[in-house]
Design an enzyme around this catalytic site. Structure first.
Site, PDB file in Angstrom:
ATOM      1  N   LYS A 210       0.840  -1.201   0.000  1.00 13.67           N
ATOM      2  CA  LYS A 210       0.000   0.000   0.000  1.00 13.67           C
ATOM      3  C   LYS A 210       0.880   1.258   0.000  1.00 13.67           C
ATOM      4  O   LYS A 210       0.687   2.162  -0.783  1.00 13.67           O
ATOM      5  CB  LYS A 210      -0.928  -0.018   1.216  1.00 13.67           C
ATOM      6  CG  LYS A 210      -1.797   1.203   1.330  1.00 13.67           C
ATOM      7  CD  LYS A 210      -2.810   1.082   2.459  1.00 13.67           C
ATOM      8  CE  LYS A 210      -3.493   2.431   2.676  1.00 13.67           C
ATOM      9  NZ  LYS A 210      -4.494   2.400   3.726  1.00 13.67           N
ATOM     10  N   HIS A 388      -5.551 -32.270  18.193  1.00 13.38           N
ATOM     11  CA  HIS A 388      -4.434 -33.084  18.669  1.00 13.38           C
ATOM     12  C   HIS A 388      -3.275 -32.214  19.142  1.00 13.38           C
ATOM     13  O   HIS A 388      -2.139 -32.685  19.236  1.00 13.38           O
ATOM     14  CB  HIS A 388      -3.993 -34.045  17.554  1.00 13.38           C
ATOM     15  CG  HIS A 388      -5.106 -34.982  17.172  1.00 13.38           C
ATOM     16  ND1 HIS A 388      -5.329 -36.167  17.820  1.00 13.38           N
ATOM     17  CD2 HIS A 388      -6.093 -34.862  16.251  1.00 13.38           C
ATOM     18  CE1 HIS A 388      -6.400 -36.755  17.297  1.00 13.38           C
ATOM     19  NE2 HIS A 388      -6.882 -35.980  16.340  1.00 13.38           N
TER      20      HIS A 388
END
Ligand code: F6P
Length: 550
Positions: A210, A388
């Protein structure tokens, strides 16, 4: 006029009282067998199941009253109309203008933001089609096989996440590489891969920034340009291999990019809200202009819903309110994002920037220290992997961490059985978090000789979650999902009274890095004595190591 502190609002105080006796999820579900129907809201292909939030009718009414007291609807209308909502930078935040359909008008001062956005959208689409169809060729006539996006933060996370999420739509003849880190290993490893597969002659580099001043991106851009030249791209042919996306067109030109190949956007597009702009160029190359239009269309459908739906049926507002309840009244300091969709693996990182850079603030819009919490800490991994790893803490840890589960019903893996297993796990996790397992239940199913294990095998429950369910992950539903989060963040910023569109908190580190950088040079003078002992020690250690290795 700035509103009085939110903590003075009668609805806020009522919510504090209600939180002392927040209902349990078991009780809420027992009291109303139709709770799912009562607590789901659907818009633009996204269904929100909010039934596993610890919110009853009284709490819901008080939250809605809070939204009204904070003028959420008027502030939303101002946002969408292009008002200067970013007060510290005196800018509008008109990312919604980027997804308006052709023919719309949205004036910012004397400029029609919608028309400007459409002009660039057409340029981006035309360029992307040339690359996709092999008509845009490298210096020696080869079609483009590799696209490297050099950008960081909003100039990286959005396009990288969306390109991965929509990979089934992606042009198979082009490979996409997203290089963000100033760590040279990121770019070097990418260039090595490309060198082994066609090299610079078939590579297009997009410098996406930008500001066109960001240290990381400019360092990568210079190194990529050197690589192109070293690899035989003639200097006067660099334009075949380097394009730019920026609001700072003159800086891109000064870097050496042909103006015809600079795709602009505007200061009213925040970095983390920019995937809809020309920053989406790699996505348009990947999925094509038509699918990108569908992506914008999905976001626009959510914008319309946000603009028009009453608060109680307004998906972003209701999602924002449950976040406020969890953060400010139930004391939850984190939010886990759990996409049960492998292609959304980068969504948690994208939302980290969207939420934490937008509402990770401690002063109000007019600079007063806030007396309440703001953005929770976001983190996440795709399900079932997260189960997990960190889900143990979500189920049995001492902290309550709400979760956003995100899943799609349809499967396109072509592998039987996997999708049902995925969905079953997703639904089971929110069930386990909500209802848990009491000590009595754990004892009842534990062998008497092992009764001591029961506390380890019980789950407190009452851990809130929302489930966002899509029929399928498509360009349109992904667009709607991202717009939903953008608007949720805006609503929370209104209630918390923070500016969602600046990010002053990233500045100090940038300035300090600029001071440390010259101290690491081989012939640097000794570290100045005013440097703190820790930083001075670390710098000295680097220099000692380097002088030993010289
Ligand atoms: O440092 C934070 C930030 O300013 C983000 O807000 C932005 O998305 C990122 O850096 C990259 O900025 P730019 O696109 O200007 O290179």
């Amino acid at each position: 006029m700035n509103p009085p502190p939110v903590s003075h609002a009668p609805s806020w105080q009522r919510l504090q009282v209600l939180a002392r006796q927040a209902p349990s999820l078991r009780a809420l579900f027992a009291a109303d067998p139709h709770r799912f129907d009562a607590c789901t809201v659907e818009a633009a292909g996204v269904l929100l199941d909010g039934s596993k939030q610890r919110i009853d009718a009284h709490i819901r009414d008080a939250l809605i009253e809070l939204a009204r007291a904070r003028d959420v609807e008027a502030r939303r209308d101002a946002l969408l109309a292009g008002a200067i909502v970013n007060n510290t930078e005196q800018r509008a935040a008109l990312h919604t203008a980027l997804r308006l359909p052709a023919g719309s008008r949205l004036m910012t001062g004397t400029q029609d933001a919608a028309a400007d956005a459409l002009t660039v959208r057409h340029r981006v689409a035309a360029f992307a089609e040339q690359v996709r169809e092999g008509r845009w060729r490298g210096h020696n006539g080869q079609p483009i096989r590799h696209v490297i996006n050099l950008g960081i933060g909003g100039s990286d996370l959005g396009p990288a996440m969306v390109q991965q999420a929509l990979s089934p739509w992606s042009a198979p003849q082009v490979r996409f590489h997203f290089v963000s880190n100033v760590d040279g290993r990121h770019l070097a490893d990418t260039l090595r891969t490309i060198d082994a597969d066609g090299g610079a002659a078939c590579t297009l580099v997009i410098v996406a920034s930008k500001t066109f001043t960001t240290q990381e991106t400019m360092a990568n851009a210079r190194s990529a340009r050197d690589w192109l030249l070293r690899s035989g791209v003639p200097r006067d042919q660099l334009g075949r291999h380097v394009v730019a996306v920026s609001t700072n067109v003159s800086a891109a030109r000064a870097f050496g990019v042909d103006e015809a190949n600079v795709f602009p956007f505007w200061d009213w597009v925040g970095g983390r809200y920019s995937v809809w702009s020309a920053i989406g160029l790699p996505v348009v190359i990947a999925i094509g202009a038509q699918a990108f239009e569908a992506f914008l269309g999905g976001a626009h459908a959510m914008d319309r819903h946000f603009a028009d739906a009453p608060i109680e049926r307004n998906l972003p507002i209701m999602m924002a309110l449950s976040g406020i309840w969890n953060t400010n009244f139930l004391g939850c300091g984190a939010l886990s994002i759990a996409p049960y969709h492998q292609r959304l693996a980068r969504l948690p990182a994208y939302l980290q920037q969207l939420e934490m850079e937008s509402t990770g603030k401690r002063v109000s819009r007019d600079g007063q220290l806030l007396d309440h919490d703001t953005c929770p800490v976001l983190f996440g991994e795709p399900g079932t992997n997260g189960q997990h790893a960190y889900f143990q803490l979500l189920h049995q840890g001492t902290r309550v961490v709400p979760v956003d589960f995100i899943a799609a019903i349809d499967d396109d893996s072509g592998l039987p059985g996997h999708n049902d297993a995925l969905l079953a796990n997703c639904f089971a996790q929110s069930q386990a978090l909500a209802f848990g397992k009491t000590l009595d239940e754990a004892q009842a199913e534990t062998d008497a000789s092992r009764a001591w294990l029961a506390p380890h095998r019980s789950f407190p429950g009452d851990r809130p979650s929302s489930t966002l369910l899509l029929d399928a992950l498509t360009p349109a539903t992904l667009g709607a999902l991202l717009a939903l989060y953008e608007h949720k963040v805006f609503v929370q910023s209104v209630i918390w009274d923070v500016n969602a569109f600046d990010q002053w908190g990233v500045e100090l580190g940038k300035v300090l890095a600029g001071g440390i950088l010259p101290l690491l040079a081989p012939d640097a003078p000794p570290a100045p004595s005013m440097l703190d002992a820790s930083t001075a020690g670390l710098v000295a250690r680097v220099r000692a190591r380097r002088s030993r290795c010289r």
